[in-house]
Design an enzyme around this catalytic site. Structure first.
Site, PDB file in Angstrom:
ATOM      1  N   ASP A  74       0.841  -1.206   0.000  1.00  0.00           N
ATOM      2  CA  ASP A  74       0.000   0.000   0.000  1.00  0.00           C
ATOM      3  C   ASP A  74       0.873   1.251   0.000  1.00  0.00           C
ATOM      4  O   ASP A  74       0.362   2.376  -0.023  1.00  0.00           O
ATOM      5  CB  ASP A  74      -1.021  -0.013   1.143  1.00  0.00           C
ATOM      6  CG  ASP A  74      -0.375  -0.074   2.514  1.00  0.00           C
ATOM      7  OD1 ASP A  74       0.866  -0.172   2.598  1.00  0.00           O
ATOM      8  OD2 ASP A  74      -1.119  -0.011   3.526  1.00  0.00           O
ATOM      9  N   SER A  75       2.211   1.055  -0.033  1.00  0.00           N
ATOM     10  CA  SER A  75       3.115   2.181  -0.289  1.00  0.00           C
ATOM     11  C   SER A  75       2.781   2.825  -1.630  1.00  0.00           C
ATOM     12  O   SER A  75       3.211   3.946  -1.912  1.00  0.00           O
ATOM     13  CB  SER A  75       4.575   1.720  -0.285  1.00  0.00           C
ATOM     14  OG  SER A  75       4.743   0.592  -1.117  1.00  0.00           O
ATOM     15  N   GLU A 128      -0.947  -5.470   8.947  1.00  0.00           N
ATOM     16  CA  GLU A 128      -0.069  -4.887   9.968  1.00  0.00           C
ATOM     17  C   GLU A 128      -0.623  -5.096  11.369  1.00  0.00           C
ATOM     18  O   GLU A 128      -1.828  -5.029  11.579  1.00  0.00           O
ATOM     19  CB  GLU A 128       0.083  -3.375   9.709  1.00  0.00           C
ATOM     20  CG  GLU A 128       0.705  -3.056   8.367  1.00  0.00           C
ATOM     21  CD  GLU A 128       0.862  -1.562   8.105  1.00  0.00           C
ATOM     22  OE1 GLU A 128       0.589  -0.744   9.025  1.00  0.00           O
ATOM     23  OE2 GLU A 128       1.264  -1.207   6.989  1.00  0.00           O
ATOM     24  N   GLU A 187       9.877  -4.005  10.081  1.00  0.00           N
ATOM     25  CA  GLU A 187      10.253  -2.712   9.488  1.00  0.00           C
ATOM     26  C   GLU A 187      10.787  -1.764  10.562  1.00  0.00           C
ATOM     27  O   GLU A 187      10.143  -1.553  11.604  1.00  0.00           O
ATOM     28  CB  GLU A 187       9.030  -2.092   8.789  1.00  0.00           C
ATOM     29  CG  GLU A 187       9.324  -0.710   8.198  1.00  0.00           C
ATOM     30  CD  GLU A 187       8.278  -0.211   7.223  1.00  0.00           C
ATOM     31  OE1 GLU A 187       7.312  -0.947   6.928  1.00  0.00           O
ATOM     32  OE2 GLU A 187       8.454   0.938   6.749  1.00  0.00           O
TER      33      GLU A 187
HETATM   34  O1  KIV Z   1       3.641  -1.091   1.532  1.00  0.00           O
HETATM   35  C1  KIV Z   1       4.824  -1.464   1.474  1.00  0.00           C
HETATM   36  O2  KIV Z   1       5.525  -1.206   0.496  1.00  0.00           O
HETATM   37  C2  KIV Z   1       5.364  -2.219   2.589  1.00  0.00           C
HETATM   38  C3  KIV Z   1       6.838  -2.506   2.593  1.00  0.00           C
HETATM   39  C4  KIV Z   1       7.644  -1.292   2.766  1.00  0.00           C
HETATM   40  C5  KIV Z   1       7.179  -3.566   3.575  1.00  0.00           C
HETATM   41  O3  KIV Z   1       4.638  -2.598   3.458  1.00  0.00           O
END
Ligand code: KIV
Length: 265
Positions: free
Chosen positions: A45-46, A116, A183
């Site tokens: 979700d980044s 998460e 993380e």
């Molecule tokens: O959303 C994401 O890209 C992530 C990674 C940075 C682990 O959760």
């Protein structure tokens, strides 16, 4: 060709062969990262930040995640694809979480989902795993809780927080998680967690003691010259390459060098 299964990913970790995971959001990158040898593609979700331009990941919807997961599934053949459950798709109720996890796998074409949190998601991890949806956990800096954490900072620095993280990790494994992202936690803590678990850990900003590593692909390629956290190694400097290519193209269009005869057949 068949995709890597969670069993193969776990066996790889047991052989002490580090797992290579990268984020991926579209079909073109999916093909390149797959052919480049990534074991796992994380549709993170980044994408809310690097694709959509938001300040954080919170606005991303489940429908948007499904759209990107489908693109990554179409573009790749071999890598295991993990889809992130976005904020708001699993927090309200157990039933909603089950529906979201199943939708992401069924419609998005991913082989597992990531969510998460520790204690508060155990029942969901158990329910999804039992329903046939493999779950990757995510502890330490959990970006969906950015407002609670007060920013993107290193986590679990105190003894009490480190102890809590170890307990959460063990509980996630017990609940059925097949792997765990760690993380922004101290390297020695990540190593200790990795040694205590029998499932693989994938680190980002968590040192070299994890079973594998993950980076945001745009960061690895150096697509944002404003972003340089200490954990990041930029393997290329594409932001400057891209700007130079655009300038060159612009100059050639303005001077009518492009298109030349060979581009006009
Ligand atoms: O959303 C994401 O890209 C992530 C990674 C940075 C682990 O959760």
């Amino acid at each position: 060709m068949k995709r890597k299964s969670i069993k193969q990913i776990q066996a790889q970790a047991h052989r002490q062969d580090p797992i290579v995971m990268l984020t991926c959001y579209d079909a073109t990158f999916a093909r390149l990262l797959d052919e480049g040898g990534a074991d796992m593609l994380l549709v993170g979700d980044s994408l809310g930040m690097v694709i959509q331009g938001h300040e954080h990941t919170l606005p991303v919807t489940l429908d948007e995640m499904i759209y990107h997961c489908k693109s990554v599934a179409r573009g790749s053949q071999r890598a295991h694809i993990v889809g992130d459950l976005p904020f708001g798709s699993y927090q309200s109720s157990y039933e909603e979480a089950m529906r979201s996890g199943i939708r992401l796998m069924k419609e998005g074409g991913v082989q597992s989902v990531k969510l998460e949190g520790g204690q508060r998601v155990l029942k969901i991890v158990e329910g999804l795993s039992q329903a046939g949806v493999p779950v990757m956990g995510h502890l330490g800096l959990t970006p969906q809780s950015v407002h609670q954490l007060g920013g993107y900072k290193m986590q679990a620095k105190s003894q009490a927080a480190a102890k809590q993280l170890i307990e959460d990790a063990l509980a996630l494994e017990e609940a059925g998680a097949y792997a765990l992202v760690l993380e922004s936690v101290p390297a020695d803590l990540a190593q200790e967690v990795t040694q205590k678990l029998s499932i693989p850990t994938i680190g980002i900003g968590a040192g070299a003691g994890c079973s594998g590593q993950v980076l945001v692909i745009y960061d690895l390629l150096g697509l944002d010259e404003r972003f340089h956290p200490s954990f990041l190694k930029k393997y290329r400097d594409l932001s400057n390459d891209i700007k130079a290519a655009v300038q060159e193209y612009g100059n050639e269009v303005k001077t009518r060098v492009f298109p030349a005869k060979e581009h006009s057949k």
